[in-house]
Design an enzyme around this catalytic site. Structure first.
Site, PDB file in Angstrom:
ATOM      1  N   ASN A 101      66.163  84.996  25.053  1.00 33.81           N
ATOM      2  CA  ASN A 101      65.722  84.709  26.420  1.00 33.81           C
ATOM      3  C   ASN A 101      65.124  85.931  27.104  1.00 33.81           C
ATOM      4  O   ASN A 101      64.221  85.806  27.929  1.00 33.81           O
ATOM      5  CB  ASN A 101      66.866  84.141  27.255  1.00 33.81           C
ATOM      6  CG  ASN A 101      67.147  82.702  26.878  1.00 33.81           C
ATOM      7  OD1 ASN A 101      66.366  82.087  26.161  1.00 33.81           O
ATOM      8  ND2 ASN A 101      68.253  82.170  27.339  1.00 33.81           N
ATOM      9  N   HIS A 103      75.843  81.273  22.313  1.00 28.39           N
ATOM     10  CA  HIS A 103      74.620  80.787  22.945  1.00 28.39           C
ATOM     11  C   HIS A 103      73.793  79.972  21.965  1.00 28.39           C
ATOM     12  O   HIS A 103      73.140  80.513  21.070  1.00 28.39           O
ATOM     13  CB  HIS A 103      73.821  81.976  23.491  1.00 28.39           C
ATOM     14  CG  HIS A 103      72.603  81.567  24.246  1.00 28.39           C
ATOM     15  ND1 HIS A 103      71.356  82.105  24.019  1.00 28.39           N
ATOM     16  CD2 HIS A 103      72.421  80.635  25.206  1.00 28.39           C
ATOM     17  CE1 HIS A 103      70.478  81.535  24.824  1.00 28.39           C
ATOM     18  NE2 HIS A 103      71.104  80.634  25.553  1.00 28.39           N
ATOM     19  N   GLU A 131      73.319  82.881  19.246  1.00 27.49           N
ATOM     20  CA  GLU A 131      73.591  84.271  19.616  1.00 27.49           C
ATOM     21  C   GLU A 131      75.074  84.371  19.971  1.00 27.49           C
ATOM     22  O   GLU A 131      75.551  83.652  20.848  1.00 27.49           O
ATOM     23  CB  GLU A 131      72.736  84.681  20.821  1.00 27.49           C
ATOM     24  CG  GLU A 131      71.268  84.878  20.449  1.00 27.49           C
ATOM     25  CD  GLU A 131      70.367  85.128  21.659  1.00 27.49           C
ATOM     26  OE1 GLU A 131      69.374  85.853  21.513  1.00 27.49           O
ATOM     27  OE2 GLU A 131      70.648  84.584  22.750  1.00 27.49           O
TER      28      GLU A 131
HETATM   29  N1  LIG Z   1      68.647  74.237  28.947  1.00 23.35           N
HETATM   30  C1  LIG Z   1      68.539  75.094  27.979  1.00 23.35           C
HETATM   31  O1  LIG Z   1      67.513  75.119  27.299  1.00 23.35           O
HETATM   32  C2  LIG Z   1      69.660  76.054  27.663  1.00 23.35           C
HETATM   33  C3  LIG Z   1      69.665  76.696  26.421  1.00 23.35           C
HETATM   34  C4  LIG Z   1      70.746  77.508  26.097  1.00 23.35           C
HETATM   35  C5  LIG Z   1      71.762  77.707  27.012  1.00 23.35           C
HETATM   36  N2  LIG Z   1      71.723  77.091  28.240  1.00 23.35           N
HETATM   37  C6  LIG Z   1      72.840  77.307  29.150  1.00 23.35           C
HETATM   38  O2  LIG Z   1      73.713  76.203  29.026  1.00 23.35           O
HETATM   39  C7  LIG Z   1      74.369  75.970  30.253  1.00 23.35           C
HETATM   40  C8  LIG Z   1      74.132  74.536  30.692  1.00 23.35           C
HETATM   41  O3  LIG Z   1      72.739  74.342  30.937  1.00 23.35           O
HETATM   42  P1  LIG Z   1      72.055  72.915  30.862  1.00 23.35           P
HETATM   43  O4  LIG Z   1      70.611  73.148  30.816  1.00 23.35           O
HETATM   44  O5  LIG Z   1      72.702  72.118  29.792  1.00 23.35           O
HETATM   45  O6  LIG Z   1      72.448  72.328  32.298  1.00 23.35           O
HETATM   46  P2  LIG Z   1      72.431  70.818  32.798  1.00 23.35           P
HETATM   47  O7  LIG Z   1      72.216  70.873  34.240  1.00 23.35           O
HETATM   48  O8  LIG Z   1      71.519  69.999  31.962  1.00 23.35           O
HETATM   49  O9  LIG Z   1      73.926  70.311  32.481  1.00 23.35           O
HETATM   50  C9  LIG Z   1      75.071  70.817  33.117  1.00 23.35           C
HETATM   51  C10 LIG Z   1      76.165  69.751  33.052  1.00 23.35           C
HETATM   52  O10 LIG Z   1      77.386  70.308  33.540  1.00 23.35           O
HETATM   53  C11 LIG Z   1      78.078  69.313  34.262  1.00 23.35           C
HETATM   54  N3  LIG Z   1      79.053  69.934  35.147  1.00 23.35           N
HETATM   55  C12 LIG Z   1      78.831  70.554  36.336  1.00 23.35           C
HETATM   56  N4  LIG Z   1      80.003  70.980  36.845  1.00 23.35           N
HETATM   57  C13 LIG Z   1      80.977  70.637  35.978  1.00 23.35           C
HETATM   58  C14 LIG Z   1      82.403  70.802  35.948  1.00 23.35           C
HETATM   59  N5  LIG Z   1      83.029  71.401  36.957  1.00 23.35           N
HETATM   60  N6  LIG Z   1      83.080  70.312  34.906  1.00 23.35           N
HETATM   61  C15 LIG Z   1      82.454  69.671  33.897  1.00 23.35           C
HETATM   62  N7  LIG Z   1      81.117  69.500  33.870  1.00 23.35           N
HETATM   63  C16 LIG Z   1      80.381  69.979  34.887  1.00 23.35           C
HETATM   64  C17 LIG Z   1      76.955  68.576  34.979  1.00 23.35           C
HETATM   65  O11 LIG Z   1      77.386  67.283  35.372  1.00 23.35           O
HETATM   66  C18 LIG Z   1      75.859  68.528  33.919  1.00 23.35           C
HETATM   67  O12 LIG Z   1      75.941  67.379  33.122  1.00 23.35           O
HETATM   68  C19 LIG Z   1      73.831  76.991  31.236  1.00 23.35           C
HETATM   69  O13 LIG Z   1      74.696  78.097  31.260  1.00 23.35           O
HETATM   70  C20 LIG Z   1      72.507  77.375  30.611  1.00 23.35           C
HETATM   71  O14 LIG Z   1      72.089  78.658  30.983  1.00 23.35           O
HETATM   72  C21 LIG Z   1      70.701  76.254  28.562  1.00 23.35           C
END
Ligand SMILES: NC(=O)c1ccc[n+]([C@@H]2O[C@H](COP(=O)([O-])OP(=O)(O)OC[C@H]3O[C@@H](n4cnc5c(N)ncnc54)[C@H](O)[C@@H]3O)[C@@H](O)[C@H]2O)c1
Length: 596
Positions: free
Chosen positions: A192, A142, A154
């Protein structure tokens, strides 16, 4: 033998994925970066080039390094491109079924020894792992947002993750220059779990129009030294992602109402207001993906002249009290050019306060912050008195006596008899209802809260607390005075904890509950908040500084007023206070401060 990671895969190049690609490529590791469509792939590529171009512009990365970094990334559509990677990190949207489908597919595509990792923030790594035939090679890695900047990772091991997989991933984190904390699979992990209740609470405050978005954010930045306010952070995280994280934490984490996403969040997500990535969330950004906030219809007109509109003229200020806060406040007003009458309960106390103000001003002289003549002028503006009647002709009274309602009420009743009409009567209480104090007078419209932070000469924030009886004129006066003091005033309603304490202490209390549940250690929890969220101190460091007794009292007040079950003080906090472990001041709190 430890695994070699020469090529890794990243699935999903959104907010997190694009940053994670950058982290690997910066550290000399080849990356296969995968998206679902050509359009999404191009957006991911643009995010990466945008970020590396900014690093070049800031002089943090040489052009040649940037080119080498970009050359290490192979952008592809579809998971099949991941057949030769040693490790995959999945960063697709926070939906269990989607992640499970992707993991089943990765299991089919990737070589048998490859490690499959998820960047999930709140979903169960265990549930994701069982979609594969190799759950012992599935792990949570993470990263924090922005991944290239935040030091923490993490590492989430499930009950079946192999020890060698954990060890190899820990070694990889070190190679990436990250600090890892390894923990078990629980909703929200460390950071978180402690962060999102706070963020959701801040959204609730905004939704209830308790304070403006600018004031909520300024309060947490200036009152707690956080790198960003909660609403700006929500925009950075992405409101859709934040919604999903909260929703999952609510369902997985014991249905704590504080994690039930604020209704406004759902509305904003439905309306496409996702934060920075869509160009608009709580704030409006220059364009989608841009970090630059631009003014919109909610941006306040902050011109100082506008602030002073309707404000009464204040020249002479009375400060009542002789403690730490009164002393600091006297200094702040004197330095800002106000004429002060300090009223204490006797000449001896006045002499002590006078000495303390002098010492503090002298320190300012030694540090070159104030000239000798300005110091002398400031001191010359203060009159020392032990008689409340001397406040008959002041324009503003700031009360900073003991935090006891009966004492404050009696004082305000006296001030009501003594002071001239039109005076603004302010209390610095940090936990009592301002309206109770206001109703001890015949002029509640003139009463307001001015909550300074300790040490007052240094802390830039003042919470301006309006009761339901405070007049617009009184409020304008308080804002104008705060601005003249060189402080940032944030305006809020008269609820327990105002903005800062209401958002801060439940988070500290949650950290104690996490420690009590033996989920992690005080050191790792402190690391997680400092390195994952950029907090200046971890929760246990801060609790020891603030004092466990003070923290417990504030938490009790919040619990009593809001009746929120999640605000119930942590039993461990109560026990430590009972045992006399109060923090630095008693030599021992969460840590032993005597052995240094
Ligand atoms: N945003 C944050 O601050 C944060 C921090 C740590 C962890 N996370 C975790 O990271 C993960 C992603 O979150 P995010 O905020 O980057 O989301 P986001 O919506 O910004 O990005 C997700 C991406 O995944 C792509 N995607 C969707 N389906 C797909 C597939 N089948 N194959 C390939 N790509 C695909 C989408 O096109 C998009 O670009 C989540 O699990 C979230 O909980 C987020």
């Amino acid at each position: 033998m430890a695994r070699e990671f020469t090529r890794v895969g990243v699935v999903g190049l959104g907010t997190m994925g694009a940053g994670i690609v950058e982290v690997f490529a910066r550290n000399g590791i080849d990356v296969t970066a995968v998206e679902i469509s050509d359009g999404a792939l191009e957006r991911g590529r643009a995010t990466l080039t945008g970020s590396t171009d900014r690093a070049v512009a800031k002089g943090k990365l040489a052009e040649a390094e940037r080119d080498a970094l970009l050359a290490r990334v192979d952008f592809r559509v579809g998971l099949d491109a991941l057949h030769d990677v040693d490790l995959v990190i999945e960063a697709v949207p926070e939906h269990l079924d989607l992640k499970q489908r992707i993991f089943a597919e990765l299991d089919r595509v990737c070589k048998p020894e490859a490690i499959l990792a998820t960047n999930t923030s709140s979903l169960s790594v265990t549930e994701i792992s069982v979609a594969t035939t190799r759950p012992n090679q599935v792990i949570g890695i993470h990263f924090f947002n922005p991944a290239p900047v935040m030091k923490l990772v993490e590492v989430v091991r499930t009950v079946v993750t192999s020890a060698d997989v954990v060890a190899d991933v820990e070694a990889l984190c070190e190679r990436l220059g990250k600090v890892d904390v390894t923990i078990s699979d629980r909703a929200g992990f460390i950071a978180n779990a402690l962060l999102f209740g706070y963020l959701n609470h801040a959204v609730g405050m905004f939704e209830a129009r308790y304070a403006t978005r600018e004031d909520i954010d300024a309060a947490m930045k200036l009152g707690c030294g956080l790198p960003m306010g909660p609403l700006a952070l929500m925009d950075l995280i992405g409101l859709d992602t934040a919604y999903e994280i909260l929703d999952t934490m609510y369902r997985r984490g014991g249905r704590d109402r504080r994690h039930a996403p604020a209704p406004l969040l759902k509305q904003m997500v439905t309306a496409g207001l996702l934060g920075r990535k869509s160009g608009r969330g709580f704030y409006t950004y220059e364009r989608p993906g841009s970090p630059k906030v631009v003014p919109d219809e909610f941006t306040p007109l902050v011109a100082d002249a506008a602030l002073a509109d309707g404000a009464r003229a204040i020249a002479k200020v009375g400060v009542v009290g002789s403690g730490t806060m009164a002393t600091g406040i006297i200094e702040v007003f004197a330095k800002a050019g106000y004429e002060i009458i300090s009223v204490t309960r006797g000449a001896e106390k006045s002499a002590k306060v006078c000495e303390a103000v002098k010492t503090s001003l002298n320190k300012g002289v030694v540090r070159g912050k104030i000239s000798e003549s300005d110091r002398d002028d400031a001191l010359g503006r203060i009159t020392w008195s032990a008689t409340l009647e001397h406040l008959a002709d002041v324009d503003l009274v700031v009360e900073a006596v003991i935090e006891e309602l009966s004492v404050k009420k009696a004082l305000f009743a006296s001030l009501d008899e003594i002071c001239k009409p039109g005076v603004v009567l302010a209390t610095t209480t940090s936990s009592l209802p301002v309206i109770d104090v206001a109703m001890a007078t015949q002029r509640p419209a003139d009463v307001i809260g001015l909550h300074f932070f300790n040490p007052a000469p240094i802390m830039p924030l003042v919470e301006i607390v309006q009761t339901i009886r405070t007049s617009a004129e009184t409020s304008a006066t308080a804002r104008a005075v705060t601005a003249r003091l060189g402080k940032t005033g944030v305006v809020c309603g008269d609820r327990s904890g105002f903005i800062v304490n209401a958002l801060l202490f439940p988070y500290l209390n949650d950290a104690v509950k996490m420690l009590e549940a033996s989920y992690s250690t005080a050191d790792d929890i402190d690391y997680a908040m400092k390195l994952g969220c950029g907090y200046p101190m971890g929760p246990f460091e801060l609790l020891d500084v603030v004092g466990l007794d003070v923290s417990l009292a504030i938490q009790q007040e919040l619990y009593l007023e809001l009746r929120e079950p999640g605000f119930a003080p942590a039993p461990l906090l109560e026990h430590l206070v009972t045992a006399g472990y109060l923090g630095r001041k008693s030599g021992r709190g969460f840590r032993d401060h005597t052995r240094r």
